[in-house]
Scaffold this active site. Structure first.
Site, mmCIF file in Angstrom:
data_model
loop_
_atom_site.group_PDB
_atom_site.id
_atom_site.type_symbol
_atom_site.label_atom_id
_atom_site.label_comp_id
_atom_site.label_asym_id
_atom_site.label_seq_id
_atom_site.Cartn_x
_atom_site.Cartn_y
_atom_site.Cartn_z
ATOM 1 C CG HIS A 163 19.848 39.389 -16.289
ATOM 2 N ND1 HIS A 163 18.536 39.528 -15.885
ATOM 3 C CD2 HIS A 163 20.533 39.036 -15.167
ATOM 4 C CE1 HIS A 163 18.461 39.283 -14.593
ATOM 5 N NE2 HIS A 163 19.647 38.978 -14.135
ATOM 6 C CG ASP B 25 22.625 45.614 -11.053
ATOM 7 O OD1 ASP B 25 23.053 45.453 -9.896
ATOM 8 O OD2 ASP B 25 22.349 44.662 -11.801
ATOM 9 C CD GLU C 164 16.573 41.754 -18.016
ATOM 10 O OE1 GLU C 164 17.054 40.628 -18.270
ATOM 11 O OE2 GLU C 164 15.950 41.995 -16.970
ATOM 12 C CG ASN D 198 17.099 36.932 -18.786
ATOM 13 O OD1 ASN D 198 18.128 37.019 -18.116
ATOM 14 N ND2 ASN D 198 16.227 37.920 -18.879
#
Ligand code: F6R
Length: 241
Positions: free
Chosen positions: A144, A73, A149, A142
């Site tokens: 990811h 990313d 996400e 979380n």
């Protein structure tokens, strides 16, 4: 593709051990297949891994000369030379320290005029390079992976994402303020990640314990992106605290 696979769980004593084990796997991969296509990650988790890989490379037993790398990313709107861009992170931790040709280092282009086109181009480049042999991942608190996400479809390819508020809060430590953290990024999609031959997940530290527990439960759900990895037959998870 509906099978559910168990991970190869490796409990490590400390961060250093995790970094060494993961670097050994990448070294072995490059010894076996010097023209491997490697998937890479940024963040705090792989810092020790890159250090060990650079150290091992300096011993001269393997080379990156025929290797290609693809990062997961990159933020949208940061110049590659920006101190907190993932381009810059990779220069600092790996690219300037090994013999990987400049033309073989790939990250998504978060500065492209046409970002959707940049995503498609990234996918094409990965495909014509032969696909990823070994993909490194960290995990967000979380769940990811990459910047996928919670509630990202498991069918996604490289795409543009809005970063979760919690992700921007966690990553604010690298920026002058939370406001300075970009709101968007380009990330490989879940489907893209799952196409790698082998996946190595680094999940070390107190703050990752809950995410690791969630992975251990084996429940697969889009509200916890990393749970998609149970659909992949060759995942090694290094964990500990
Ligand atoms: C980084 C990436 C992210 C991180 C994750 C964990 O390229 O894609 O998914 O792996 O946010 O970050 P750290 O390792 O900093 O806890």
């Amino acid at each position: 593709m509906n099978e559910v696979y168990e991970f190869d769980w490796v409990k490590v004593a400390d961060f250093d051990e995790m970094s060494s084990f993961a670097a050994k796997l990448y070294e072995r991969q490059l010894l076996r297949k010097p023209d491997s296509v490697l998937g890479l990650a940024t963040g705090a988790s792989p810092v020790g891994f890159y250090e060990k890989l650079v150290e091992r490379h300096a011993q001269g037993t393997f080379s990156f000369a025929q290797t290609h790398t693809f990062n997961l990313d990159e933020y949208i709107g940061l110049q590659p030379s920006h101190p907190t861009s993932f381009h810059n992170y990779m220069e600092e931790h790996l690219f300037t320290k090994v013999d990987l040709p400049v033309t073989s280092r790939h990250l998504p282009d978060g500065m492209a005029d046409d970002l959707n086109e940049a995503c498609l181009r990234y996918e094409t480049l990965m495909r014509i390079s032969g696909g990823i042999d070994m993909q490194l991942l960290g995990i967000g608190i979380n769940g990811h992976i990459g910047f996928n996400e919670p509630y990202t479809s498991f069918r996604t390819r490289t795409h543009i994402v809005d970063l979760a508020d919690s992700t921007r809060t966690v990553n604010a430590k690298y920026f002058p303020s939370k406001e300075a953290v970009p709101r968007q990024a380009i990330t490989m999609g879940i489907e893209t990640i799952l196409e790698a031959e082998q996946i190595i997940l680094l999940a070390f530290g107190e703050q990752k314990v809950e995410a690791v527990e969630r992975l251990k439960s084996g429940v697969i759900s889009e509200d916890f992106p990393a749970s998609c990895l149970h659909r992949h037959p060759h995942v090694t998870v290094f964990f500990g605290k």
